[in-house]
Design a protein around this motif. Structure first.
Motif, short mmCIF file in Angstrom:
data_model
loop_
_atom_site.label_atom_id
_atom_site.label_comp_id
_atom_site.label_asym_id
_atom_site.label_seq_id
_atom_site.Cartn_x
_atom_site.Cartn_y
_atom_site.Cartn_z
N ILE A 18 0.86 -1.18 0.00
CA ILE A 18 0.00 0.00 0.00
C ILE A 18 0.89 1.23 0.00
CG2 ILE A 18 -1.84 1.23 1.20
CD1 ILE A 18 -2.48 -1.37 2.67
N ILE A 19 0.56 2.20 -0.84
CA ILE A 19 1.30 3.46 -0.86
C ILE A 19 0.33 4.62 -0.69
CG2 ILE A 19 3.39 2.78 -2.09
CD1 ILE A 19 2.12 3.37 -4.68
N LEU A 60 -7.16 0.30 5.20
CA LEU A 60 -6.96 -0.83 4.31
C LEU A 60 -5.87 -1.76 4.85
CD1 LEU A 60 -8.18 -1.79 1.62
CD2 LEU A 60 -6.23 -0.76 0.46
N GLU A 61 -4.83 -1.14 5.42
CA GLU A 61 -3.76 -1.95 6.01
C GLU A 61 -4.32 -2.82 7.13
OE1 GLU A 61 0.48 -1.37 8.41
OE2 GLU A 61 -0.55 0.36 7.55
N ASN A 103 -6.91 -10.22 7.50
CA ASN A 103 -7.21 -11.27 6.52
C ASN A 103 -5.92 -11.89 6.01
OD1 ASN A 103 -10.37 -11.07 5.73
ND2 ASN A 103 -9.57 -9.05 6.25
N LYS A 104 -5.15 -12.44 6.94
CA LYS A 104 -3.81 -12.93 6.61
C LYS A 104 -3.82 -14.17 5.74
CE LYS A 104 -1.39 -11.00 10.60
NZ LYS A 104 -0.57 -11.29 11.80
N LEU A 105 -4.91 -14.92 5.73
CA LEU A 105 -4.96 -16.10 4.87
C LEU A 105 -5.23 -15.73 3.41
CD1 LEU A 105 -6.83 -18.82 6.97
CD2 LEU A 105 -4.39 -18.60 6.50
N ALA A 163 3.26 -7.00 2.15
CA ALA A 163 4.72 -6.90 2.09
C ALA A 163 5.22 -5.56 2.62
CB ALA A 163 5.20 -7.11 0.66
N GLY A 164 4.39 -4.52 2.53
CA GLY A 164 4.84 -3.22 2.99
C GLY A 164 3.75 -2.18 2.87
N SER A 165 3.79 -1.19 3.74
CA SER A 165 2.87 -0.06 3.68
C SER A 165 3.72 1.19 3.72
CB SER A 165 1.89 -0.10 4.85
OG SER A 165 0.96 0.96 4.76
N PHE A 166 3.67 1.97 2.64
CA PHE A 166 4.57 3.11 2.49
C PHE A 166 3.78 4.40 2.56
CE2 PHE A 166 6.05 -0.57 0.11
CZ PHE A 166 7.24 -0.82 0.77
#
Length: 472
Positions: free
Chosen positions: A145-146, A155-156, A162-164, A169-172
């Motif tokens: 997410i950027i 959203l993050e 909802n990890k399944l 990978a990253g939130s910028f």
């Protein structure tokens, strides 16, 4: 929207829960623990039906198998416990109204106890499989997410719950702010570096709170993402989604989904992003390819093998690396139509190509040489209908020359396609020919339907019978 992993997980949970319930009944019934009265007539069968129906009704009321309730082992156990208690209540009420309270004896509780143990075991296996098998992560959508707005934070939180389904990978934050990536111990600087991070880490999707119309440098960066098969999706508020007069929410964007009440927009419609449509297409591919393999290739393959080997030396089947979905290479099967040569992986066939054998010329003219690709379809790296797979060299070459060329790799490649039945098949000498093929492939991706696939197959067969100018 369900991911493939979640759909498979829910399906397996339903199947194994049903097995646990019915095996519990079978173990008690088979061991003779049930009373003699229950062993006579249809009484035991009636109890088994009640057990299944009350579990099903309880699961539906409790939404046990919904996407939101299978994301963590805690939620799985909690919902299962509630479902089990509701099942007992429903079973008691049902048996009370059929005037047969004798059902509720020690034998029935033995069955329910074994059922609960079995269902709990299924969830423990799910938990440990997730923890111990890293390959399961391959089925999750790997995303980033950027943006620095509240929407990005919401959203993050949704993705983390909802990890399944998702692997965040990253939130910028702000596009011009340096952010420390703790895992790799290096700085992510500006949007271009964020997309570079996505490419290097094989991300599937990038979510952004800004639109190309709002950021001068964004369009080029997003093209870079698409060239590397990274989907870009846009985060907006519900009010922005409703206000069509907003300059950046115009007809070039389409609604994709709601995540935690947040509208997600995309710049193209993709019917095959729906798991239901993907299942329909895959089932059609399996049935159609099996039909061709069993009723045609079972006798035709040995015949063509003999004819090819009689004319020239070498294997009858030709395996060539082609670009598949998400630009992953795979071996594409064909009947060998040329003499063995060192240019087969670099040079396209041309009209009056001296490498083509006599039997090969006939096969290429009638498209018979493509028939072994039904094995590719059955194995899952191709579809009956889709963008034609190109040689790796051509993918590398044209991806730098044609905008949106790599978008066609969002789909599985096909034996035939919309571009092929509209005259864009065979050799591509000129840039315009490949551009036309790409435009048709993207149109197909945006307008897919099963009926459209059937029409394309029909026209492909009709063209092969009539003969095509570009088939050589």
């Amino acid at each position: 929207m369900e991911s493939r992993q979640i759909f498979i997980l829910i399906t397996l949970l339903i199947i194994f829960d049903a097995i646990a319930l019915n095996c519990s009944f079978g173990l008690i019934y088979g061991s003779g623990i049930l009373s003699n009265r229950m062993l006579t007539g249809n009484v035991s069968s009636l109890l088994l039906i009640f057990l299944n129906l009350t579990w099903l009704c309880s699961a539906l009321v409790n939404q046990t198998y919904s996407q939101a309730n299978v994301q963590s082992v805690e939620a799985l156990f909690k919902k299962s416990a509630y479902t089990f208690l509701i099942q007992i209540l429903l079973l008691f009420i049902t048996l009370f109204y059929v005037d047969d309270l004798d059902f509720f004896n020690s034998s029935t509780f033995y069955i329910l106890g074994l059922q609960f143990i079995g269902i709990s075991t299924v969830r423990l296996v799910t938990f440990f499989s997730e923890k111990l098998n890293p390959k399961l992560n391959l089925y999750k959508k790997k995303i980033a997410i950027i943006g620095n707005q509240d929407l990005a934070n919401r959203l993050e939180s949704y993705f983390l719950k909802n990890k399944l389904s998702f692997n965040l990978a990253g939130s910028f934050t702000d596009y011009n702010t340096e952010v420390i990536d703790e895992k790799n111990s290096k700085k992510i600087n500006k949007l271009k570096d964020t997309v570079k991070f996505a490419i290097e880490n094989n991300l599937d999707e990038v979510y952004t709170t800004q639109f190309p119309e709002q950021c001068q440098d964004l369009a080029g960066v997003l093209n870079l993402a698409e060239k590397n098969c990274v989907r870009v999706k846009y985060i907006t508020s519900f009010m922005q989604y409703k206000r069509e007069e907003e300059a950046f929410i115009d007809s070039s964007y389409t609604f994709n989904n709601f995540y935690d009440g947040i509208p997600i927009l995309v710049n193209r419609r993709e019917p095959l992003s729906s798991i239901g449509n993907r299942i329909v297409k895959r089932l059609f591919d399996i049935v159609f390819s099996l039909f061709v393999i069993v009723f045609l290739l079972s006798w035709f393959l040995p015949l063509m093998t003999l004819l090819i080997k009689l004319e020239s030396k070498g294997d009858a089947l030709f395996l060539q690396l082609r670009s598949g979905k998400k630009n992953r290479p795979f071996y594409c099967y064909k009947f060998r139509s040329m003499n063995m040569n060192k240019d087969s992986n670099n040079l396209q066939a041309s009209r009056n190509d001296p490498r083509i054998t006599k039997i090969g010329a006939f096969m290429r003219k009638t498209s018979i040489d493509e028939l072994p690709q039904f094995f590719n379809v059955l194995f899952g790296n191709m579809s009956v209908v889709g963008p034609r797979p190109h040689m790796l060299k051509h993918t590398e070459e044209y991806s730098s020359l044609i905008d949106q060329y790599m978008v066609r790799h969002f789909l599985k490649p096909g034996i035939t396609g919309w571009a092929q039945i509209n005259g864009f098949r065979g050799e591509t000498k000129h840039h315009a020919q490949m551009l036309g093929r790409v435009k048709h492939d993207i149109w197909y991706m945006e307008n897919w339907s099963l009926f459209q696939d059937i029409i394309i197959i029909y026209k492909t067969v009709a063209n092969a019978v009539q003969g095509e100018e570009n088939a050589f």
